[in-house]
Design a protein around this motif. Sequence first.
Motif, PDB file in Angstrom:
ATOM      1  N   CYS A 146       0.878  -1.178   0.000  1.00 50.04           N
ATOM      2  CA  CYS A 146       0.000   0.000   0.000  1.00 50.04           C
ATOM      3  C   CYS A 146       0.914   1.227   0.000  1.00 50.04           C
ATOM      4  CB  CYS A 146      -0.929  -0.013   1.211  1.00 50.04           C
ATOM      5  SG  CYS A 146      -2.177   1.282   1.094  1.00 50.04           S
ATOM      6  N   VAL A 147       1.507   1.471  -1.155  1.00 53.86           N
ATOM      7  CA  VAL A 147       2.674   2.357  -1.247  1.00 53.86           C
ATOM      8  C   VAL A 147       2.294   3.841  -1.105  1.00 53.86           C
ATOM      9  CG1 VAL A 147       4.495   3.124  -2.834  1.00 53.86           C
ATOM     10  CG2 VAL A 147       4.014   0.686  -2.553  1.00 53.86           C
ATOM     11  N   LEU A 148       3.124   4.524  -0.316  1.00 50.58           N
ATOM     12  CA  LEU A 148       2.955   5.962  -0.072  1.00 50.58           C
ATOM     13  C   LEU A 148       2.945   6.742  -1.378  1.00 50.58           C
ATOM     14  CD1 LEU A 148       3.119   7.989   2.508  1.00 50.58           C
ATOM     15  CD2 LEU A 148       5.410   8.464   1.628  1.00 50.58           C
ATOM     16  N   ASN A 149       2.019   7.677  -1.474  1.00 44.86           N
ATOM     17  CA  ASN A 149       1.913   8.563  -2.641  1.00 44.86           C
ATOM     18  C   ASN A 149       1.503   7.823  -3.912  1.00 44.86           C
ATOM     19  OD1 ASN A 149       1.988  11.363  -3.159  1.00 44.86           O
ATOM     20  ND2 ASN A 149       3.849  11.123  -4.380  1.00 44.86           N
ATOM     21  N   VAL A 150       1.162   6.520  -3.777  1.00 50.77           N
ATOM     22  CA  VAL A 150       0.617   5.756  -4.899  1.00 50.77           C
ATOM     23  C   VAL A 150      -0.794   5.285  -4.499  1.00 50.77           C
ATOM     24  CG1 VAL A 150       0.866   3.722  -6.373  1.00 50.77           C
ATOM     25  CG2 VAL A 150       2.903   5.035  -5.687  1.00 50.77           C
ATOM     26  N   SER A 151      -0.854   4.441  -3.459  1.00 48.41           N
ATOM     27  CA  SER A 151      -2.152   3.965  -2.977  1.00 48.41           C
ATOM     28  C   SER A 151      -2.742   4.888  -1.918  1.00 48.41           C
ATOM     29  CB  SER A 151      -2.010   2.567  -2.379  1.00 48.41           C
ATOM     30  OG  SER A 151      -1.659   1.646  -3.378  1.00 48.41           O
ATOM     31  N   THR A 152      -1.900   5.729  -1.315  1.00 47.53           N
ATOM     32  CA  THR A 152      -2.357   6.702  -0.318  1.00 47.53           C
ATOM     33  C   THR A 152      -1.872   8.074  -0.779  1.00 47.53           C
ATOM     34  OG1 THR A 152      -0.354   6.738   1.061  1.00 47.53           O
ATOM     35  CG2 THR A 152      -1.959   4.972   1.492  1.00 47.53           C
TER      36      THR A 152
END
Length: 499
Positions: free
Chosen positions: A444-450
């Motif tokens: 749940c990758v930072l700045n991709v999924s969040t």
Amino acid sequence: ADGASVPILIIGSGYGGAVAALRLALAGQQVAVVEKGMSWSTPGSDGKVFCNMLSPDGRSFWLRTMTDQPINHFLGVPYNKSISRYTGVLDSEQFSGIRIYQGRGVGGGSLVNGGMAVTPKQQYFGSILPSVDAASMYSTYYPRANANLKVNNVDQTWFESADCYQFARTGRRTAQASGFTTTFVPNVYDFNYMKQEQANTAPRSALNAEVIYGNNYGKNSLDKTYLAAAVATGKVTITPQHVVTTVKPSGSGYSVVMNQIDTNGSTVATKTVTAQKVFFAAGSVGTSKLLVTQRATGALPNLPASVGTGWGNNGNVMVARQNQAWDPTGSLQSCIPVMGIDNWADTGGPAFAEISPFPAGLETFASLYLAITKNPNRATFSYNSTSGGVDLNWQQAWNQPSIDAAKRIFDPINAKQWTIYRTDLFGEYKTWGDDFAYHPLGGCVLNVSTDNYGRLPGYPGLYVIDGSLIPGCTTVNPFVTITALAERNIENIVANDFH
Ligand code: FAD
């Protein structure tokens, strides 16, 4: 309790969950933490909370009847032992192409890990978390994480003569003889306590084959640092043996379903709690599994398609060498590693290899290493509607780049020392420990999924704050980076999302 309503619920009590709990409480918020594993605070019939690696019992593994050691053979003979089924502290979770080791209990991975507290070199930070401002990480959040984790360094003079670090000195000498750079590695284990263990003036823990099934003394795990500080605010409750299964919108917040389990893993009660805000801190695997399940089953249908992707194993691969008879590694070994071989600057195959203990209780002449490498492969979690579980599509063959990078260190060492790889530890005649990982990252990758601080899009009040934010590699051991990133993100969330 069933039907309760809480302002903030945190799922999981590892690094991300512990940082969130402390900072939210210090900001005046009431916080409820739920944790799947046990609260490791009550001694067993032997007077100890944890068992050691030489005589494991049910406390060692999560719901298994046989231990599942990373080193599963010795001199070619299977090495695992029968145990009673119990909610033990170390989980080895089996996916089709990899088994992933994780801590279970209040404190998460801090209960079972080697305590190696490594801040990556700043020059590599852009490759780890490209959307995060490196300057503020190195001026503010890494120092904050290191201080709160109680990171300390081995006394280098003591190290040179301590029996329990002969294995590390042999690992260093043989690496340096081939021109490799070695470096001391900080740790959260209290090195003053370890000196007393070596001197026999305190009960032994690291020097008594204790680490992956927990340390009875010496280690500043999260229950002694962040979580203790969080609970001391009077605003944090931690409820162990509760497994979250569902999170879905309800009113202005979320309804969270969880199973209370007994020490056999059986559900004894199912509870539903309403929370205004929910933090996913179940670890890379736990959070990814929860989120892809919520998306597929319609609880959180609008989660981005990228949720579940970007998972990596930090390039983990293990290997052992057999030293010459004049290079013993010692019958007494500290289970806390303090030295690494830093070959990350080798653009042909970057690797950082920790010189690991191999506490067999006798002289083995073996040098064991856990290499962290730059492996470009990334895997995806997906919901399996037939089994109701979550699959991960990592394949064992994807570890070949890691093996190739590790060979760039250990082939030259073997050539120079006239030594060979051991082939009796990871199976019958198998050189590489390439079927497991200690360092799951991503999903749940930072700045991709969040967003760039862990907010899940489309669901105000849902956050991710653990190793699942980091896209697969930290160039060194990961927990200091997980902690520092959580410190950075929660500061922004407290400032902007709470009034
Ligand atoms: P975790 O620490 O894994 O915490 C997640 C928590 O959530 C767990 O307690 C879990 O039980 C709980 N949980 C999961 N699902 C649910 C659910 N559905 N409901 C409720 N609770 C749930 N890293 C280093 O930096 N240095 C080292 O020396 C090192 N050595 C290691 C040695 C071993 C044997 C292992 C296994 C790991 C090691 N690591 C090391 C890795 C490090 O421990 C992890 O990277 C770190 O713990 C991850 O932190 P986290 O907050 O993402 O999740």
